[in-house]
Design a protein around this motif. Structure first.
Motif, PDB file in Angstrom:
ATOM      1  N   ASN A  50       0.792  -1.232   0.000  1.00 40.89           N
ATOM      2  CA  ASN A  50       0.000   0.000   0.000  1.00 40.89           C
ATOM      3  C   ASN A  50       0.827   1.286   0.000  1.00 40.89           C
ATOM      4  N   ARG A  51       2.009   1.246  -0.594  1.00 40.27           N
ATOM      5  CA  ARG A  51       2.861   2.439  -0.627  1.00 40.27           C
ATOM      6  C   ARG A  51       2.290   3.538  -1.522  1.00 40.27           C
ATOM      7  N   PHE A  52       1.497   3.164  -2.529  1.00 42.44           N
ATOM      8  CA  PHE A  52       0.899   4.192  -3.382  1.00 42.44           C
ATOM      9  C   PHE A  52      -0.039   5.092  -2.585  1.00 42.44           C
ATOM     10  N   THR A  53      -0.676   4.531  -1.564  1.00 40.20           N
ATOM     11  CA  THR A  53      -1.649   5.277  -0.784  1.00 40.20           C
ATOM     12  C   THR A  53      -0.993   6.259   0.171  1.00 40.20           C
ATOM     13  N   TRP A  54       0.057   5.829   0.842  1.00 41.00           N
ATOM     14  CA  TRP A  54       0.592   6.689   1.888  1.00 41.00           C
ATOM     15  C   TRP A  54       1.939   7.333   1.571  1.00 41.00           C
ATOM     16  N   GLU A 104      -3.975   5.108 -17.906  1.00 40.73           N
ATOM     17  CA  GLU A 104      -4.530   5.268 -16.556  1.00 40.73           C
ATOM     18  C   GLU A 104      -5.836   6.056 -16.591  1.00 40.73           C
ATOM     19  N   PHE A 105      -5.852   7.145 -17.329  1.00 39.71           N
ATOM     20  CA  PHE A 105      -7.061   7.967 -17.444  1.00 39.71           C
ATOM     21  C   PHE A 105      -8.207   7.153 -18.042  1.00 39.71           C
ATOM     22  N   SER A 106      -7.924   6.414 -19.108  1.00 36.51           N
ATOM     23  CA  SER A 106      -8.961   5.585 -19.747  1.00 36.51           C
ATOM     24  C   SER A 106      -9.494   4.541 -18.777  1.00 36.51           C
ATOM     25  N   GLY A 107      -8.589   3.956 -18.010  1.00 34.03           N
ATOM     26  CA  GLY A 107      -9.015   2.979 -17.015  1.00 34.03           C
ATOM     27  C   GLY A 107      -9.928   3.589 -15.972  1.00 34.03           C
ATOM     28  N   ASP A 108      -9.592   4.772 -15.504  1.00 36.25           N
ATOM     29  CA  ASP A 108     -10.441   5.456 -14.532  1.00 36.25           C
ATOM     30  C   ASP A 108     -11.823   5.771 -15.108  1.00 36.25           C
ATOM     31  N   GLN A 109     -11.860   6.137 -16.378  1.00 35.03           N
ATOM     32  CA  GLN A 109     -13.126   6.510 -17.002  1.00 35.03           C
ATOM     33  C   GLN A 109     -14.010   5.311 -17.306  1.00 35.03           C
ATOM     34  N   THR A 110     -13.413   4.177 -17.604  1.00 33.01           N
ATOM     35  CA  THR A 110     -14.212   3.013 -18.027  1.00 33.01           C
ATOM     36  C   THR A 110     -14.496   2.016 -16.916  1.00 33.01           C
ATOM     37  N   MET A 111     -13.616   1.921 -15.909  1.00 33.44           N
ATOM     38  CA  MET A 111     -13.796   0.887 -14.878  1.00 33.44           C
ATOM     39  C   MET A 111     -14.753   1.285 -13.769  1.00 33.44           C
ATOM     40  N   HIS A 112     -14.902   2.563 -13.518  1.00 37.69           N
ATOM     41  CA  HIS A 112     -15.803   3.071 -12.474  1.00 37.69           C
ATOM     42  C   HIS A 112     -15.522   2.432 -11.116  1.00 37.69           C
ATOM     43  N   GLU A 113     -14.236   2.309 -10.796  1.00 36.68           N
ATOM     44  CA  GLU A 113     -13.831   1.773  -9.490  1.00 36.68           C
ATOM     45  C   GLU A 113     -13.857   2.902  -8.465  1.00 36.68           C
ATOM     46  N   PRO A 114     -14.069   2.565  -7.180  1.00 41.06           N
ATOM     47  CA  PRO A 114     -14.083   3.611  -6.161  1.00 41.06           C
ATOM     48  C   PRO A 114     -12.711   4.264  -5.968  1.00 41.06           C
ATOM     49  N   VAL A 115     -11.624   3.515  -6.184  1.00 35.82           N
ATOM     50  CA  VAL A 115     -10.279   4.058  -6.065  1.00 35.82           C
ATOM     51  C   VAL A 115      -9.786   4.375  -7.464  1.00 35.82           C
ATOM     52  N   LYS A 116      -9.394   5.612  -7.688  1.00 38.92           N
ATOM     53  CA  LYS A 116      -8.942   6.041  -9.012  1.00 38.92           C
ATOM     54  C   LYS A 116      -7.424   5.962  -9.099  1.00 38.92           C
ATOM     55  N   MET A 117      -6.926   5.617 -10.285  1.00 37.64           N
ATOM     56  CA  MET A 117      -5.486   5.601 -10.509  1.00 37.64           C
ATOM     57  C   MET A 117      -4.953   7.031 -10.593  1.00 37.64           C
ATOM     58  N   GLN A 118      -5.754   7.928 -11.134  1.00 34.95           N
ATOM     59  CA  GLN A 118      -5.373   9.330 -11.257  1.00 34.95           C
ATOM     60  C   GLN A 118      -6.001  10.089 -10.093  1.00 34.95           C
ATOM     61  N   LYS A 119      -5.162  10.825  -9.372  1.00 39.69           N
ATOM     62  CA  LYS A 119      -5.655  11.572  -8.209  1.00 39.69           C
ATOM     63  C   LYS A 119      -6.080  12.993  -8.568  1.00 39.69           C
ATOM     64  N   GLY A 120      -5.771  13.438  -9.786  1.00 40.47           N
ATOM     65  CA  GLY A 120      -6.128  14.786 -10.207  1.00 40.47           C
ATOM     66  C   GLY A 120      -5.081  15.345 -11.152  1.00 40.47           C
ATOM     67  N   LEU A 121      -5.290  16.594 -11.539  1.00 43.30           N
ATOM     68  CA  LEU A 121      -4.408  17.237 -12.508  1.00 43.30           C
ATOM     69  C   LEU A 121      -2.987  17.379 -11.974  1.00 43.30           C
ATOM     70  N   LYS A 122      -2.837  17.731 -10.709  1.00 41.74           N
ATOM     71  CA  LYS A 122      -1.495  17.883 -10.134  1.00 41.74           C
ATOM     72  C   LYS A 122      -0.749  16.555 -10.179  1.00 41.74           C
TER      73      LYS A 122
END
Length: 181
Positions: A77-81, A138-156
């Protein structure tokens, strides 16, 4: 021979991690490691069929990146914290995948770019392109999978990732110039 031993151990650890994600119903992480492992398995098959000979060190570094991504990034879980972990992985991953994919490309196309500095510039731009395509994936995955956790956290997050790809591509170009070209 050593590659096959490392690859077998890697696949065993990936199986353990996949089992953990199945047990914890973490479908997003499970899909991520299954896709990355399937893509690398396709390369391994293509290597055997088409006699593609990417240097062992690069193949082992790709396995290391995939392991770090799945084990430390997702399982631990290193991506999270840790934002620092994600940044370093983007830089190192871009460096390794740029050199790996460049080696495949030159084996298939047999380019004739001279002098070496122009080929290094090509490696640099190729790495940026690979990183950009990964962000689009990653963006396409976020748009098509509709998972609660997104790979992209935002523009920054996306912009910092692109900067990391720039640094990773620069390192790949320098390594290619000094050791490969």
């Amino acid at each position: 021979m050593i590659f096959w031993i490392i690859y077998a151990v890697f696949l065993l650890t990936q199986g353990f991690i996949a089992y953990h994600f199945i047990r914890t119903n973490n479908i997003l992480y499970l899909k991520s490691i299954l896709v990355s492992n399937a893509l690398f398995a396709l390369y391994v098959i293509a290597e055997a069929v088409f006699q593609i000979n990417v240097p062992y060190l690069l193949r082992i570094l790709v396995i290391a990146i995939l392991f770090i991504h799945s084990y430390y990034g997702y399982f631990k879980n290193r991506f999270t914290w840790s934002k620092v972990f994600d940044r370093y992985l983007h830089v190192f991953g871009t460096t390794v995948f740029t050199l790996f994919l460049y080696n495949i490309l030159i084996l298939l196309v047999k380019p004739s770019i001279y002098p070496k500095v122009f080929e290094a510039v090509f490696v640099f731009t190729f790495g940026i392109t690979v990183g950009t395509l990964f962000e689009i994936f990653e963006f396409s995955g976020d748009q098509t999978m509709h998972e609660p956790v997104k790979m992209q956290k935002g523009l920054k997050d996306t912009n910092v990732d692109l900067i990391c790809y720039l640094f990773g591509s620069l390192i790949a170009a320098i390594v290619a110039y000094l050791f490969i070209l």
